[in-house]
Design a protein around this motif. Structure first.
Motif, short mmCIF file in Angstrom:
data_model
loop_
_atom_site.label_atom_id
_atom_site.label_comp_id
_atom_site.label_asym_id
_atom_site.label_seq_id
_atom_site.Cartn_x
_atom_site.Cartn_y
_atom_site.Cartn_z
N ILE A 68 0.82 -1.23 0.00
CA ILE A 68 0.00 0.00 0.00
C ILE A 68 0.85 1.27 0.00
CG2 ILE A 68 -1.94 -1.14 1.17
CD1 ILE A 68 -1.12 0.37 3.74
N TYR A 69 2.12 1.16 0.35
CA TYR A 69 2.97 2.35 0.43
C TYR A 69 3.55 2.69 -0.93
CZ TYR A 69 2.77 2.01 5.50
OH TYR A 69 2.33 1.98 6.80
N PRO A 70 3.53 3.97 -1.29
CA PRO A 70 4.12 4.38 -2.58
C PRO A 70 5.64 4.23 -2.58
CG PRO A 70 2.77 6.15 -1.61
CD PRO A 70 2.90 5.07 -0.59
N ASP A 71 6.20 4.15 -3.76
CA ASP A 71 7.66 4.09 -3.92
C ASP A 71 8.31 5.30 -3.28
OD1 ASP A 71 7.01 1.91 -5.45
OD2 ASP A 71 7.83 2.69 -7.32
N GLN A 72 9.46 5.05 -2.61
CA GLN A 72 10.30 6.10 -2.03
C GLN A 72 9.52 7.09 -1.16
OE1 GLN A 72 13.75 5.85 -2.36
NE2 GLN A 72 13.04 3.88 -3.13
N SER A 73 8.55 6.58 -0.39
CA SER A 73 7.79 7.46 0.50
C SER A 73 8.49 7.70 1.84
CB SER A 73 6.38 6.91 0.72
OG SER A 73 6.39 5.55 1.06
N PHE A 74 9.60 6.99 2.08
CA PHE A 74 10.38 7.16 3.30
C PHE A 74 11.86 7.19 2.96
CE2 PHE A 74 6.39 5.30 4.63
CZ PHE A 74 6.06 6.05 5.75
N ASP A 75 12.63 7.79 3.87
CA ASP A 75 14.08 7.76 3.72
C ASP A 75 14.64 6.42 4.19
OD1 ASP A 75 14.32 10.53 2.86
OD2 ASP A 75 13.80 11.05 4.92
N TYR A 76 14.02 5.88 5.26
CA TYR A 76 14.44 4.60 5.82
C TYR A 76 13.21 3.74 6.10
CZ TYR A 76 18.75 7.08 7.18
OH TYR A 76 19.90 7.82 7.20
N ALA A 77 13.34 2.46 5.82
CA ALA A 77 12.37 1.47 6.29
C ALA A 77 13.14 0.57 7.26
CB ALA A 77 11.82 0.65 5.13
N ILE A 78 12.50 0.21 8.36
CA ILE A 78 13.16 -0.57 9.41
C ILE A 78 12.38 -1.86 9.63
CG2 ILE A 78 13.78 -0.62 11.86
CD1 ILE A 78 13.97 2.49 11.68
N LEU A 79 13.12 -2.95 9.73
CA LEU A 79 12.54 -4.26 10.03
C LEU A 79 13.42 -4.90 11.10
CD1 LEU A 79 10.19 -6.09 8.87
CD2 LEU A 79 12.00 -7.31 7.66
N SER A 80 13.06 -4.71 12.36
CA SER A 80 13.91 -5.21 13.45
C SER A 80 13.29 -6.44 14.10
CB SER A 80 14.14 -4.11 14.50
OG SER A 80 12.92 -3.71 15.07
N GLN A 81 14.05 -7.51 14.09
CA GLN A 81 13.63 -8.79 14.70
C GLN A 81 12.31 -9.28 14.12
OE1 GLN A 81 15.86 -10.30 16.63
NE2 GLN A 81 17.16 -8.53 16.44
N THR A 82 12.09 -9.04 12.84
CA THR A 82 10.84 -9.43 12.19
C THR A 82 11.07 -10.26 10.94
OG1 THR A 82 9.81 -7.42 13.06
CG2 THR A 82 8.65 -8.51 11.27
N LEU A 83 12.21 -10.12 10.29
CA LEU A 83 12.48 -10.81 9.03
C LEU A 83 12.20 -12.30 9.12
CD1 LEU A 83 13.67 -10.44 6.11
CD2 LEU A 83 15.85 -11.15 7.10
N GLN A 84 12.64 -12.92 10.21
CA GLN A 84 12.51 -14.37 10.36
C GLN A 84 11.08 -14.82 10.63
OE1 GLN A 84 13.95 -12.32 12.52
NE2 GLN A 84 13.06 -12.74 14.51
#
Length: 196
Positions: free
Chosen positions: A73-89
């Motif tokens: 749902i998020y548009p391309d390049q709508s943030f400078d950083y995306a964070i995924l902490s302890q969630t990838l697995q």
């Protein structure tokens, strides 16, 4: 605020004033630090409704959503950083989630437990069982972890996808450790990745 060590690394390396999306933001501690101490436009996505309610009660901008299905749902390049902490697995398709993170943000921070840590290996060797440790505190049948990723696995995945590792940090306990033999010594890894 006292952040978990991987979150403290991320917070210290996010550019002040940046636009940030924290996917799987949990209780919102990182979002609060990014908003209050780094003056970021910090937003979150969390699958657990009770955690979303707690974040909103703290004045944080968080929506309920699933990393596997709702990042589209998020548009391309709508943030400078995306964070995924302890969630990838815990995601069903980590490869696709990474692609979305880098589509949404210019850069992405990803942290995960290293399932090749020597204590995990030793537990498998001596006991023949998946370990229960301080960082992996529940039995295999209770864990949200559905993929057992290692430092080497992650490096192989990003290389195969043409993703650049800009920086990496490795934690043994709550302290930084050397990248030398990190696949064996690190309990957690934190990567800053991009598509340069």
């Amino acid at each position: 605020m006292n952040l978990r060590p991987d979150l403290a690394i991320i917070a210290a390396n996010v550019r002040p004033g940046a636009r940030v999306l924290d996917v799987g933001c949990g209780d919102g501690d990182l979002l609060a630090v990014l908003r209050d101490e780094r003056q970021c436009d910090a937003r979150g996505m969390e699958i657990d409704s009770a955690s979303v309610a707690n974040c909103v009660a703290r004045g944080l901008s968080v929506i309920q959503g699933d990393a596997d299905s709702d990042l589209a749902i998020y548009p391309d390049q709508s943030f400078d950083y995306a964070i995924l902490s302890q969630t990838l697995q815990t995601t069903h398709r980590p490869d696709q989630v990474l692609e979305h993170l880098l589509r949404i943000g210019g850069k992405a921070f990803v942290s995960f437990p290293n399932f090749a840590h020597w204590r995990v290996r030793l537990s498998l060797l001596w006991n023949g069982r998946m370990p229960v440790t301080r960082l992996l505190p529940v039995a295999w049948y209770e864990t949200p972890n559905i993929h057992h990723v290692t430092v080497a696995d992650f490096r192989d995945l990003v290389a195969a996808r043409g993703i650049t590792v800009e920086e990496s940090w490795y934690l043994s306990g709550d302290k930084l450790c050397s990248p030398a033999a990190a696949a064996f010594r690190a309990e957690h890894a934190v990567f800053l990745i991009s598509r340069r």
